[in-house]
Design a protein around this motif. Structure first.
Motif, PDB file in Angstrom:
ATOM      1  N   ILE A 216      -1.551  24.922 -14.341  1.00  0.00           N
ATOM      2  CA  ILE A 216      -1.757  26.372 -14.382  1.00  0.00           C
ATOM      3  C   ILE A 216      -2.573  26.707 -15.621  1.00  0.00           C
ATOM      4  O   ILE A 216      -2.230  26.304 -16.737  1.00  0.00           O
ATOM      5  N   LYS A 225     -12.463  32.362 -12.827  1.00  0.00           N
ATOM      6  CA  LYS A 225     -11.645  31.437 -12.047  1.00  0.00           C
ATOM      7  C   LYS A 225     -12.416  30.216 -11.553  1.00  0.00           C
ATOM      8  O   LYS A 225     -12.003  29.070 -11.767  1.00  0.00           O
ATOM      9  N   LYS A 248      -5.240  20.918  -7.251  1.00  0.00           N
ATOM     10  CA  LYS A 248      -4.176  21.892  -7.481  1.00  0.00           C
ATOM     11  C   LYS A 248      -4.277  22.481  -8.892  1.00  0.00           C
ATOM     12  O   LYS A 248      -3.418  22.275  -9.751  1.00  0.00           O
ATOM     13  N   ILE A 250      -4.349  26.037 -10.692  1.00  0.00           N
ATOM     14  CA  ILE A 250      -3.990  27.429 -10.433  1.00  0.00           C
ATOM     15  C   ILE A 250      -4.342  28.264 -11.663  1.00  0.00           C
ATOM     16  O   ILE A 250      -4.108  27.846 -12.797  1.00  0.00           O
ATOM     17  N   ILE A 252      -4.040  32.166 -13.635  1.00  0.00           N
ATOM     18  CA  ILE A 252      -3.312  33.429 -13.717  1.00  0.00           C
ATOM     19  C   ILE A 252      -3.925  34.238 -14.857  1.00  0.00           C
ATOM     20  O   ILE A 252      -4.268  33.683 -15.910  1.00  0.00           O
ATOM     21  N   ILE A 270       3.759  36.036  -9.432  1.00  0.00           N
ATOM     22  CA  ILE A 270       2.439  35.453  -9.170  1.00  0.00           C
ATOM     23  C   ILE A 270       2.513  33.931  -9.177  1.00  0.00           C
ATOM     24  O   ILE A 270       2.006  33.253  -8.275  1.00  0.00           O
ATOM     25  N   ASN A 273       4.526  32.511  -6.152  1.00  0.00           N
ATOM     26  CA  ASN A 273       3.763  32.622  -4.912  1.00  0.00           C
ATOM     27  C   ASN A 273       2.614  31.629  -4.844  1.00  0.00           C
ATOM     28  O   ASN A 273       2.268  31.150  -3.753  1.00  0.00           O
ATOM     29  N   LYS A 274       2.034  31.278  -5.999  1.00  0.00           N
ATOM     30  CA  LYS A 274       0.921  30.341  -5.988  1.00  0.00           C
ATOM     31  C   LYS A 274       1.394  28.891  -5.895  1.00  0.00           C
ATOM     32  O   LYS A 274       0.748  28.053  -5.266  1.00  0.00           O
ATOM     33  N   SER A 277       3.489  28.702  -1.970  1.00  0.00           N
ATOM     34  CA  SER A 277       2.865  29.728  -1.128  1.00  0.00           C
ATOM     35  C   SER A 277       3.464  29.796   0.284  1.00  0.00           C
ATOM     36  O   SER A 277       3.371  30.825   0.956  1.00  0.00           O
TER      37      SER A 277
END
Length: 279
Positions: A216, A225, A248, A250, A252, A270, A273-274, A277
Motif C-alpha cells: 500500500i 496513481k 498488487k 494499492i 490511498i 478504503i 475494500n481494496k 474487494s
C-alpha cells in the motif's frame, strides 16, 4: 423561592451560552477538521493555515472561507483574542511555551495512533468545549462503521500479508494507526509482524525479505496513481516479491491515512475494500 430558582437558571444559561460561544483557534489541520465536524464553525476565529485549502492534505477544502489563516504566527494569534487554542504533541515546545507565557488557554492533544485514541481525543474536545450531542454522534458513527468492517472481516479465511511503504521509504509498524487498521480489517501488517515499531525507514532489501502479497502506497492525489504503481512494477530489485509478480500495488490518498480527525475512518473502509474487494 421561585424568584431565586429563576435567577439561578438564568445565570446557568448565561454561563453556558458564554462558554459554548467561546472563541476557538486550532493550530493543526486535524484540529480544524475536528472542530468543523463537531459543529464548532461559528466559534472558530481562524484556522491553522493555508494547508486547509490544499486538497493533497485537507479533508475540509472549501469549508473555511473567511477564517483567518494564522500559520502559527504569534502576533496573529494574539490579535484574534482566542479563548482557547488547540495544539498537538508534535508541535515545538518553544511555540507552546510562548503561547502559555501569553496567558492563552491551551488544549494540548496527543496525536491519535488508534481509533480508541481518536475517541479519547473527541471526548477531550467535548469536555473542554461542552459540545454535547454532536461529539457523541460522531463517535457513535465511527464505532458503527468500524463494526461494519469487523462483520465483513469475519468472512476472511486467510489473512493477506500487507506492507505500507511511503514515498519517503518508510513503513508503519506496531503502535501506529495503520497497525490498528490491520487488526480491525483482519490483514497482517507485515512490518509489525517482523518486529518493527512506529514509523521507520526500511530498505528495499527488507521489502524483499518480507515478501508482502500487497504493498500500500500513500499518494497525494489520484493523478499520481499510475506513475507510482508503474515505478514499483518496473523496479528490478523488487521483481521477485509476490506483490510485484501479482501486480498488487494499492494506493490511498495521504489525506485519508495521515489525518488526525474523524476522517480517519475513511482510511479503514478504503483499505479494507481494496484488499478484500470481493468480501
Amino acid at each position: 423561592m421561585k424568584r431565586k430558582i429563576f435567577i439561578v437558571l438564568m445565570l446557568l444559561f448565561y454561563f453556558k451560552l458564554t462558554f459554548t460561544n467561546m472563541r476557538v483557534l486550532s493550530l493543526t489541520l486535524g484540529g480544524d477538521e475536528l472542530l468543523l465536524g463537531l459543529g464548532m464553525k461559528n466559534s472558530m476565529v481562524g484556522v491553522c493555515g493555508e494547508i486547509v485549502d490544499n486538497p493533497r492534505y485537507s479533508n475540509i477544502v472549501g469549508k473555511t472561507f473567511g477564517e483567518k489563516r494564522v500559520n502559527g504566527n504569534l502576533e496573529e494569534i494574539a490579535f484574534l483574542h482566542p479563548d482557547l487554542v488547540i495544539v498537538a504533541d508534535w508541535m515545538s515546545k518553544d511555540k507552546i511555551d510562548h503561547l502559555e507565557k501569553m496567558g492563552i488557554n491551551l488544549l494540548k492533544y496527543k496525536t491519535p495512533n488508534s481509533f480508541e485514541e481518536l475517541f479519547s481525543l473527541i471526548d477531550s474536545f467535548n469536555k473542554k468545549m461542552e459540545i454535547g450531542e454532536k461529539a457523541i454522534e460522531i463517535n457513535s458513527d465511527i464505532k458503527n462503521r468500524i463494526e461494519n468492517v469487523k462483520i465483513r472481516a469475519r468472512n476472511i479465511k486467510k489473512k493477506k500479508r500487507v506492507l505500507l511503504y511511503t514515498s519517503y521509504g518508510s513503513t508503519c509498524g506496531e503502535g501506529t494507526f495503520f497497525d490498528d487498521i490491520s487488526k480491525i480489517a483482519n490483514f497482517e501488517n507485515i512490518a509489525s509482524k517482523n518486529g518493527i515499531a512506529g514509523n521507520v525507514k526500511i530498505s528495499k532489501e527488507k521489502i524483499v525479505q518480507f515478501n508482502p502479497e500487497i504493498i500500500i502506497v500513500p499518494i497525494y492525489e489520484e493523478s499520481e496513481k499510475k506513475l507510482v504503481i508503474n515505478n514499483f512494477l518496473n523496479d528490478k530489485s523488487l521483481e521477485n516479491i509476490d506483490a510485484i509478480k501479482n501486480k498488487k500495488i494499492i494506493t490511498i490518498e495521504d489525506k485519508h491515512l495521515m489525518t488526525s480527525s474523524q476522517h480517519m475512518i475513511n482510511s479503514l473502509e478504503i483499505i479494507f475494500n481494496k484488499i478484500y474487494s470481493k468480501i
